[in-house]
Scaffold this motif. Structure first.
Motif, PDB file in Angstrom:
ATOM      1  N   ALA A  76      -5.228   6.214  13.838  1.00 22.64           N
ATOM      2  CA  ALA A  76      -6.482   5.469  13.830  1.00 22.64           C
ATOM      3  C   ALA A  76      -6.313   4.128  14.532  1.00 22.64           C
ATOM      4  CB  ALA A  76      -6.957   5.268  12.396  1.00 22.64           C
ATOM      5  N   MET A  77      -5.199   3.476  14.281  1.00 23.39           N
ATOM      6  CA  MET A  77      -4.978   2.157  14.879  1.00 23.39           C
ATOM      7  C   MET A  77      -4.654   2.240  16.367  1.00 23.39           C
ATOM      8  SD  MET A  77      -5.579   0.090  12.454  1.00 23.39           S
ATOM      9  CE  MET A  77      -4.948  -1.429  13.133  1.00 23.39           C
ATOM     10  N   ARG A  78      -3.884   3.260  16.748  1.00 20.07           N
ATOM     11  CA  ARG A  78      -3.457   3.349  18.150  1.00 20.07           C
ATOM     12  C   ARG A  78      -4.459   4.086  19.026  1.00 20.07           C
ATOM     13  NH1 ARG A  78       1.416   2.173  19.852  1.00 20.07           N
ATOM     14  NH2 ARG A  78       0.117   1.783  21.663  1.00 20.07           N
ATOM     15  N   CYS A  79      -5.181   5.023  18.452  1.00 22.07           N
ATOM     16  CA  CYS A  79      -6.018   5.898  19.268  1.00 22.07           C
ATOM     17  C   CYS A  79      -7.503   5.564  19.218  1.00 22.07           C
ATOM     18  CB  CYS A  79      -5.821   7.358  18.851  1.00 22.07           C
ATOM     19  SG  CYS A  79      -4.137   7.958  19.065  1.00 22.07           S
ATOM     20  N   HIS A  80      -7.952   4.914  18.154  1.00 21.31           N
ATOM     21  CA  HIS A  80      -9.363   4.539  18.081  1.00 21.31           C
ATOM     22  C   HIS A  80      -9.652   3.488  19.146  1.00 21.31           C
ATOM     23  CE1 HIS A  80     -13.215   3.061  16.629  1.00 21.31           C
ATOM     24  NE2 HIS A  80     -13.270   4.111  15.827  1.00 21.31           N
ATOM     25  N   PRO A  81     -10.758   3.616  19.871  1.00 27.67           N
ATOM     26  CA  PRO A  81     -11.007   2.691  20.984  1.00 27.67           C
ATOM     27  C   PRO A  81     -11.277   1.248  20.566  1.00 27.67           C
ATOM     28  CG  PRO A  81     -12.855   4.214  20.692  1.00 27.67           C
ATOM     29  CD  PRO A  81     -11.759   4.696  19.813  1.00 27.67           C
ATOM     30  N   TYR A  82     -11.618   0.982  19.287  1.00 26.63           N
ATOM     31  CA  TYR A  82     -12.004  -0.383  18.901  1.00 26.63           C
ATOM     32  C   TYR A  82     -11.318  -0.908  17.652  1.00 26.63           C
ATOM     33  CZ  TYR A  82     -15.723   0.853  22.122  1.00 26.63           C
ATOM     34  OH  TYR A  82     -16.412   1.253  23.234  1.00 26.63           O
ATOM     35  N   LEU A 124     -13.571   5.540   7.734  1.00 21.59           N
ATOM     36  CA  LEU A 124     -13.144   4.155   7.856  1.00 21.59           C
ATOM     37  C   LEU A 124     -14.221   3.199   7.365  1.00 21.59           C
ATOM     38  CD1 LEU A 124     -11.491   4.509  11.370  1.00 21.59           C
ATOM     39  CD2 LEU A 124     -10.271   3.999   9.249  1.00 21.59           C
ATOM     40  N   LEU A 125     -15.478   3.521   7.650  1.00 25.79           N
ATOM     41  CA  LEU A 125     -16.586   2.665   7.240  1.00 25.79           C
ATOM     42  C   LEU A 125     -16.746   2.652   5.724  1.00 25.79           C
ATOM     43  CD1 LEU A 125     -19.132   0.971   7.935  1.00 25.79           C
ATOM     44  CD2 LEU A 125     -20.392   3.136   8.072  1.00 25.79           C
ATOM     45  N   LEU A 126     -16.670   3.825   5.106  1.00 20.66           N
ATOM     46  CA  LEU A 126     -16.946   3.923   3.672  1.00 20.66           C
ATOM     47  C   LEU A 126     -15.736   3.579   2.808  1.00 20.66           C
ATOM     48  CD1 LEU A 126     -19.026   7.216   3.716  1.00 20.66           C
ATOM     49  CD2 LEU A 126     -19.902   4.900   3.426  1.00 20.66           C
ATOM     50  N   LEU A 127     -14.536   3.856   3.305  1.00 21.81           N
ATOM     51  CA  LEU A 127     -13.340   3.639   2.493  1.00 21.81           C
ATOM     52  C   LEU A 127     -12.563   2.400   2.901  1.00 21.81           C
ATOM     53  CD1 LEU A 127     -12.093   7.324   2.260  1.00 21.81           C
ATOM     54  CD2 LEU A 127     -13.282   6.021   0.509  1.00 21.81           C
ATOM     55  N   GLY A 182      -9.946  -0.207   3.913  1.00 23.09           N
ATOM     56  CA  GLY A 182      -8.505  -0.236   3.682  1.00 23.09           C
ATOM     57  C   GLY A 182      -8.051   0.724   2.614  1.00 23.09           C
ATOM     58  N   ASP A 183      -8.970   1.182   1.771  1.00 25.09           N
ATOM     59  CA  ASP A 183      -8.605   2.117   0.700  1.00 25.09           C
ATOM     60  C   ASP A 183      -8.172   3.467   1.255  1.00 25.09           C
ATOM     61  OD1 ASP A 183      -8.329   2.582  -2.117  1.00 25.09           O
ATOM     62  OD2 ASP A 183     -10.103   3.871  -2.020  1.00 25.09           O
ATOM     63  N   LEU A 184      -8.572   3.761   2.498  1.00 22.55           N
ATOM     64  CA  LEU A 184      -8.176   5.028   3.111  1.00 22.55           C
ATOM     65  C   LEU A 184      -6.659   5.105   3.251  1.00 22.55           C
ATOM     66  CD1 LEU A 184      -9.138   7.676   4.325  1.00 22.55           C
ATOM     67  CD2 LEU A 184      -9.397   6.530   6.525  1.00 22.55           C
ATOM     68  N   LYS A 185      -6.019   3.937   3.381  1.00 25.13           N
ATOM     69  CA  LYS A 185      -4.569   3.890   3.477  1.00 25.13           C
ATOM     70  C   LYS A 185      -3.911   4.438   2.217  1.00 25.13           C
ATOM     71  CE  LYS A 185      -0.892   0.495   4.349  1.00 25.13           C
ATOM     72  NZ  LYS A 185      -0.622  -0.929   4.626  1.00 25.13           N
ATOM     73  N   ARG A 186      -4.570   4.262   1.080  1.00 19.43           N
ATOM     74  CA  ARG A 186      -4.032   4.740  -0.193  1.00 19.43           C
ATOM     75  C   ARG A 186      -4.533   6.135  -0.550  1.00 19.43           C
ATOM     76  NH1 ARG A 186      -4.716  -0.688  -0.464  1.00 19.43           N
ATOM     77  NH2 ARG A 186      -6.956  -0.504  -0.881  1.00 19.43           N
ATOM     78  N   ARG A 187      -5.603   6.570   0.103  1.00 18.45           N
ATOM     79  CA  ARG A 187      -6.127   7.918  -0.137  1.00 18.45           C
ATOM     80  C   ARG A 187      -5.374   8.892   0.770  1.00 18.45           C
ATOM     81  NH1 ARG A 187     -10.423   8.782  -4.045  1.00 18.45           N
ATOM     82  NH2 ARG A 187     -11.333   6.744  -4.459  1.00 18.45           N
ATOM     83  N   GLU A 188      -4.127   9.144   0.412  1.00 23.11           N
ATOM     84  CA  GLU A 188      -3.243   9.886   1.305  1.00 23.11           C
ATOM     85  C   GLU A 188      -3.687  11.331   1.514  1.00 23.11           C
ATOM     86  OE1 GLU A 188       0.796   9.456   0.027  1.00 23.11           O
ATOM     87  OE2 GLU A 188       0.594   7.284  -0.218  1.00 23.11           O
ATOM     88  N   LEU A 189      -4.289  11.945   0.510  1.00 21.34           N
ATOM     89  CA  LEU A 189      -4.742  13.326   0.670  1.00 21.34           C
ATOM     90  C   LEU A 189      -5.850  13.404   1.710  1.00 21.34           C
ATOM     91  CD1 LEU A 189      -4.800  14.425  -3.078  1.00 21.34           C
ATOM     92  CD2 LEU A 189      -3.087  14.998  -1.354  1.00 21.34           C
TER      93      LEU A 189
END
Length: 813
Positions: A514-520, A600-603, A605-612
């Motif tokens: 997400a960090m390397r490939c997302h355009p923004y 990314l919009l809804l979660l 930074g929490d997406l980092k912890r939602r590993e599943l």
């Protein structure tokens, strides 16, 4: 009803505005025209309140000051509170390496003209000659049973051959005496060796992966390169790299090993250097290494090199014979390759031993992440590809040789369900190898190589497990005849090293992707911490572009769903298979990009912890790239029914995995309603079915047992001995002979089963078949030869009571 239809028309028009990337002014003009036109169908659209809302929205879109005040500034403040702070090691990891085609796939709008221009790597004359000669000769010297169960190491002759022939210098430039092979050639060398011996392959691949050689080439000083690279290339020095510590495994950023800047006497002079204290484990080649690449945390408490005390992770070259270094003990990872711990107490090194010199102090994490690409993208996938290809070749042959209830076991549909998966998986691994090594020739794509490591090793695990199931007792009983058990035994090693697979899937692939490939996204996160003048304007520009991007990929996914993918027509590929499958990749790329943006919009930074959830998104991204690899490889090969059948099956496996991951993501989103909305929007007519049919399973299950172009392609990448006393060679020789005489052999068997032959044993019945004119004498001689080979293939090793001496007595009842 008319008003509802008009509203749906507005939605579709809006989708097409973003689908075709109209400018703000043009898009707003089209939208206004559509809105006013809808007003002729329903008074709702020209109601003063409705018009006021539309004008307000358009004003925010078109007027920068209004957009910043009402959208960008509040969004920036909210995101600053929501997003967790990024650690220095995370930032270094994100900045390290490059991106490649995986970034296009993540964008949701792949540039297919760019992909069409990518040409898969091929071997140069020198590389092909090295594989055909030196590598083949090395393979003939290897006896994996002897290595594993007796010597516990490669023989001295093999080690000398590896050093003399340059196997330890595959990546080192020719000017330093190395071979300077391409990533593809490195992979082919390693996989050919691995088809004979995992121990030898690991011993060769480690110096050519993460280690002193690669670090020196990229970051070493001129003096370091001149001294070390030539010695490494010739095998005068054996390198290893100390990274993993007892309390820092996959979390390499938590390295506890220390180095303190100080002055101390070295070779009779007082010099500035570093005093090291370290404890490393699981270090391949450590027991025999003469030089250790070492990662540690450097500090400068006395300010000898600057004002900062903590200087970060750094890397150094440490000769193994320095005072305080303890090396030579071995671990036993279930395989006989050299692996062991290294410890050091108050080991002093001069500053000249820091890789890259003082200029690279504190940049060790960046150096390590960039150099992980070789291990993740070349070495481990090469081992996996060899495992998949040998499974295809040996299991396919054995399934045809071994008969049960009067037919080859490979004809049973239950067996074919597994053997077809082996066939498709082996094909995918070769295709993936071709694409990933091509990417590595252009740079160091960290996300793509993480995908390669995870999916190649996991695929290999599945194929070897299938192989063990099909081979049954023949694979369980250990001994020099067993061609599968030792490979099975080493699977956990590939799964664990270079970043444990659980971590790689659940955190790295999508998190880093997400960090390397997302355009923004990366630029937006950086802008959140920017407090300089103009920061808010910069953030507004990024956020506006991001929202337009999200709307664009959402619209592409929506419109592709409405048309069932019929509007996606990528101009890519040169086959009917490509015409069918590239549009599907294009459609799912948009679905994935839009889904990722909503996640990314809804979660946040929490997406980092939602590993599943993160793992599922990583699966979708990875499988889309794998599908691209399969199609690129398919179109690079000579057209054949076998080539297309294998590719189609492999593509369906990838897309079935994509569907599973997407549906799992939608069903488990914290906002269940949003998961339902996304599923309905992107798949309004239902999720496409990519399950393979029973006919496809039977077809590929038959194909793996017969000579075909794919079998020939895969066989060209490995080494199979012609020695009929070799574990692989006896199967290979028997299979070749069977394909030559099978029709006559079947005639003999059929007549025997029908009771038409006289005699009590095989020889008497064969003579009867000759006397009755069913087979000629020459054919009978070949049948007898094959039957001896067949029976020999079925035997397993027996030992004495102490499991010492092998005692195989091929006496037939």
């Amino acid at each position: 009803m008319i008003g509802l239809l008009a509203f749906l028309a507005i939605i579709i028009v809006t989708a097409f505005i973003f689908y075709f990337h109209l400018s703000r002014r043009s898009g707003c003009a089209v939208f206004v025209a559509a809105w006013l036109l809808a007003g002729t169908c329903s008074e709702f659209f020209v109601h003063p309140l409705a018009l006021l809302v539309v004008l307000a929205v358009l004003a925010v879109i078109l007027v920068d000051s209004l957009r910043i005040k009402f959208v960008s500034a509040p969004a920036r403040n909210a995101l600053k509170k929501m997003m967790p702070a990024m650690s220095s090691t995370e930032r270094e990891a994100l900045d390290a390496g490059t991106t490649w085609w995986e970034k296009d796939v993540f964008s949701g709008q792949p540039d297919w003209s760019k992909f069409e221009k990518i040409e898969l790597s091929s071997l140069s004359e020198a590389e092909q000659a090295f594989i055909d000669n030196e590598t083949a000769e090395l393979c003939e010297m290897l006896d994996e049973w002897q290595i594993h169960h007796h010597d516990k190491d490669l023989s001295p002759a093999v080690w000398q051959f590896i050093k003399e022939k340059g196997f330890l210098g595959l990546i080192i430039p020719r000017e330093y005496g190395g071979l300077e092979f391409t990533p593809y050639a490195q992979s082919r060398v390693v996989s050919k060796i691995a088809s004979r011996s995992t121990v030898a392959a690991v011993s060769v691949m480690v110096p050519n992966s993460l280690g002193p050689g690669e670090l020196l080439m990229k970051y070493g000083t001129a003096a370091q390169k001149d001294f070390w690279l030539a010695r490494l290339a010739k095998g005068e020095e054996i390198p290893c790299f100390g990274l993993t510590s007892p309390e820092a495994g996959s979390d390499a950023g938590a390295i506890p090993d220390t180095g303190v800047v100080c002055e101390q006497e070295y070779k009779g002079e007082k010099v500035l250097g570093v005093k090291l204290n370290f404890s490393k484990r699981w270090i391949t080649l450590a027991p025999i290494a003469t030089v250790v690449g070492l990662a540690f945390r450097l500090s400068d408490p006395d300010g000898l090199i600057g004002d900062e005390v903590e200087r970060g992770i750094s890397c150094a070259l440490v000769p193994a014979d320095l005072a305080g270094v303890e090396i030579g003990r071995r671990h036993y990872p279930g395989s006989a390759f050299m692996n062991g711990p290294i410890t050091g107490v108050d080991v002093f090194i001069p500053m000249s031993m820091l890789i890259g010199g003082q200029e690279y102090i504190g940049q060790g994490w960046m150096m390590l992440v960039e150099c992980l690409g070789a291990g993740r993208g070349i070495s481990l996938p090469a081992l996996s590809t060899a495992g998949g290809e040998m499974s295809y070749l040996m299991v396919g042959a054995f399934a045809r040789i071994r008969r049960q209830f009067g037919i080859p076991v490979g004809k049973f549909e239950g067996v074919q369900e597994a053997s077809a998966d082996i066939a498709a998986g082996a094909y995918m691994l070769e295709a993936y190898r071709a694409l990933v090594t091509r990417a590595l020739a252009d740079g160091a794509p960290s996300v793509l190589t993480a995908m390669a490591k995870y999916h190649a090793t996991e695929t290999m695990r599945g194929l070897i497990n299938h192989s063990m199931d099909i081979l049954g007792g023949r694979a369980i009983q250990m001994g020099p005849r067993n061609f599968m058990a030792l490979v099975y035994q080493t699977i956990p090693i590939a799964i664990t090293v270079e970043g444990a697979n659980i971590l790689t899937r659940s955190m790295i692939i999508f998190g880093q992707g997400a960090m390397r490939c997302h355009p923004y996204l990366a630029d937006e996160l950086e802008a959140l911490s920017d407090e300089t003048d103009g920061a808010i304007a910069r953030f507004d520009k990024l956020l506006s572009a991001h929202l337009a991007h999200t709307a664009g990929v959402f619209s592409r996914g929506f419109i592709a769903g409405l048309s069932a993918g019929k509007l996606s027509k990528p101009d890519c590929g040169n086959s009917a298979l490509a015409e069918r499958w590239y549009p599907r990749i294009d459609r799912y790329s948009a679905v994935f990009a839009a889904t990722a943006d909503f996640a990314l919009l809804l979660l946040g930074g929490d997406l980092k912890r939602r590993e599943l959830l993160s793992a599922r998104l990583g699966d979708v991204h990875s499988q889309l790239v794998i599908a691209c690899a399969i199609l690129k490889y398919h179109d690079s090969q000579t057209a054949s029914e076998a080539n297309t059948a294998h590719a189609e099956f492999a593509l369906k496996r990838s897309f079935a995995a994509i569907n599973k991951a997407l549906l799992g993501f939608y069903q488990n989103m914290p906002q269940r309603w949003m998961g339902c909305v996304l599923k309905v929007v992107f798949f309004p007519w239902g999720v496409p079915n990519f399950d393979v049919s029973d006919n496809e399973i039977r077809s590929l299950g038959d194909m793996i047992m017969t000579p075909n172009p794919v079998r020939a392609q895969l066989a060209a990448a490995v080494h199979i001995s012609d020695d009929d006393q070799d574990a692989q060679g006896r199967i290979h020789r028997a299979f070749d002979l069977l394909t030559e005489i099978e029709s006559e052999y079947d005639v003999f068997l059929e007549n025997d089963q029908r009771g038409r032959l006289d005699g009590e044993d095989f020889a008497e019945k064969l003579n009867s078949a000759v006397s009755k004119g069913l087979v000629s004498e020459a054919q009978a001689a070949r049948i007898a030869e094959y039957d001896e080979r067949r029976y020999d293939c079925l035997l397993t090793d027996a030992f004495d009571a102490n499991l010492h001496d092998v005692d195989v007595r091929p006496v037939r009842p």
